[in-house]
Motif scaffolding. Structure first.
Motif, PDB file in Angstrom:
ATOM      1  N   MET A   1       0.839  -1.179   0.000  1.00  4.56           N
ATOM      2  CA  MET A   1       0.000   0.000   0.000  1.00  4.56           C
ATOM      3  C   MET A   1       0.885   1.244   0.000  1.00  4.56           C
ATOM      4  SD  MET A   1      -3.137   0.812   2.504  1.00  4.56           S
ATOM      5  CE  MET A   1      -3.132   2.385   3.277  1.00  4.56           C
ATOM      6  N   LYS A   2       0.511   2.200  -0.778  1.00  4.73           N
ATOM      7  CA  LYS A   2       1.261   3.445  -0.889  1.00  4.73           C
ATOM      8  C   LYS A   2       1.051   4.317   0.338  1.00  4.73           C
ATOM      9  CE  LYS A   2       1.999   5.738  -5.237  1.00  4.73           C
ATOM     10  NZ  LYS A   2       1.410   6.485  -6.318  1.00  4.73           N
ATOM     11  N   ASN A   3       2.148   4.961   0.801  1.00  5.18           N
ATOM     12  CA  ASN A   3       2.012   5.896   1.914  1.00  5.18           C
ATOM     13  C   ASN A   3       1.268   7.135   1.456  1.00  5.18           C
ATOM     14  OD1 ASN A   3       3.379   4.275   3.686  1.00  5.18           O
ATOM     15  ND2 ASN A   3       5.347   5.252   3.335  1.00  5.18           N
ATOM     16  N   LYS A   4       0.375   7.615   2.283  1.00  7.42           N
ATOM     17  CA  LYS A   4      -0.363   8.819   1.959  1.00  7.42           C
ATOM     18  C   LYS A   4       0.548  10.031   2.098  1.00  7.42           C
ATOM     19  CE  LYS A   4      -4.733  11.057   2.747  1.00  7.42           C
ATOM     20  NZ  LYS A   4      -6.033  10.971   3.370  1.00  7.42           N
ATOM     21  N   LYS A   5       0.491  10.922   1.119  1.00  8.00           N
ATOM     22  CA  LYS A   5       1.297  12.139   1.186  1.00  8.00           C
ATOM     23  C   LYS A   5       0.711  13.075   2.225  1.00  8.00           C
ATOM     24  CE  LYS A   5       3.026  11.951  -3.479  1.00  8.00           C
ATOM     25  NZ  LYS A   5       3.245  12.687  -4.721  1.00  8.00           N
ATOM     26  N   THR A   6       1.605  13.814   2.856  1.00  6.62           N
ATOM     27  CA  THR A   6       1.182  14.717   3.916  1.00  6.62           C
ATOM     28  C   THR A   6       1.529  16.161   3.570  1.00  6.62           C
ATOM     29  OG1 THR A   6       3.264  14.473   5.106  1.00  6.62           O
ATOM     30  CG2 THR A   6       1.491  12.942   5.677  1.00  6.62           C
ATOM     31  N   CYS A   7       0.916  17.071   4.301  1.00  5.87           N
ATOM     32  CA  CYS A   7       1.190  18.489   4.102  1.00  5.87           C
ATOM     33  C   CYS A   7       0.965  19.244   5.404  1.00  5.87           C
ATOM     34  CB  CYS A   7       0.316  19.076   3.002  1.00  5.87           C
ATOM     35  SG  CYS A   7      -1.426  19.203   3.421  1.00  5.87           S
ATOM     36  N   VAL A   8       1.421  20.473   5.396  1.00  7.25           N
ATOM     37  CA  VAL A   8       1.210  21.403   6.501  1.00  7.25           C
ATOM     38  C   VAL A   8       0.553  22.633   5.905  1.00  7.25           C
ATOM     39  CG1 VAL A   8       2.340  22.849   8.220  1.00  7.25           C
ATOM     40  CG2 VAL A   8       3.216  20.567   7.763  1.00  7.25           C
ATOM     41  N   ILE A   9      -0.404  23.199   6.597  1.00 10.57           N
ATOM     42  CA  ILE A   9      -1.078  24.409   6.131  1.00 10.57           C
ATOM     43  C   ILE A   9      -0.540  25.601   6.911  1.00 10.57           C
ATOM     44  CG2 ILE A   9      -3.284  25.638   6.124  1.00 10.57           C
ATOM     45  CD1 ILE A   9      -4.623  22.995   5.451  1.00 10.57           C
ATOM     46  N   TYR A  10      -0.231  26.662   6.175  1.00  9.64           N
ATOM     47  CA  TYR A  10       0.228  27.914   6.795  1.00  9.64           C
ATOM     48  C   TYR A  10      -0.654  29.046   6.294  1.00  9.64           C
ATOM     49  CZ  TYR A  10       3.180  31.824   8.195  1.00  9.64           C
ATOM     50  OH  TYR A  10       3.638  32.989   8.762  1.00  9.64           O
ATOM     51  N   CYS A  11      -1.348  29.711   7.196  1.00  2.36           N
ATOM     52  CA  CYS A  11      -2.233  30.829   6.867  1.00  2.36           C
ATOM     53  C   CYS A  11      -1.705  32.078   7.552  1.00  2.36           C
ATOM     54  CB  CYS A  11      -3.653  30.550   7.348  1.00  2.36           C
ATOM     55  SG  CYS A  11      -4.333  29.007   6.735  1.00  2.36           S
ATOM     56  N   ARG A  12      -1.747  33.198   6.837  1.00  4.53           N
ATOM     57  CA  ARG A  12      -1.223  34.432   7.416  1.00  4.53           C
ATOM     58  C   ARG A  12      -2.108  35.608   7.052  1.00  4.53           C
ATOM     59  NH1 ARG A  12       1.983  38.857   6.868  1.00  4.53           N
ATOM     60  NH2 ARG A  12       3.364  39.259   8.621  1.00  4.53           N
TER      61      ARG A  12
END
Length: 67
Positions: A1-12
């Motif tokens: 199974m493929k690893n799920k890609k992750t992200c971080v959200i930055y709001c300013r």
């Protein structure tokens, strides 16, 4: 199974006087984009006015908390 890609959200929001929903709107838009791209959101960073979280974000990433 493929690893799920992750992200971080930055709001300013650069000025407190701006629309008070600016950061919330950015977050909702970015969450929608992440969802459409099947990205797992690891954390949301928000900066308002002169208080910036960019250094905290960079340090958090350096500590391999996004993978």
């Amino acid at each position: 199974m493929k690893n799920k890609k992750t992200c971080v959200i930055y709001c300013r929001q650069s000025a407190v006087q701006q629309n008070s929903n600016s950061v919330n709107n950015q977050e909702e838009i970015l969450k929608t984009v992440a969802n459409k791209r099947s990205l797992e959101i690891k954390r949301v960073f928000e900066s308002l006015g002169t208080t910036t979280k960019i250094k905290e974000l960079v340090e958090w990433i350096k500590q391999n908390k996004v993978g």
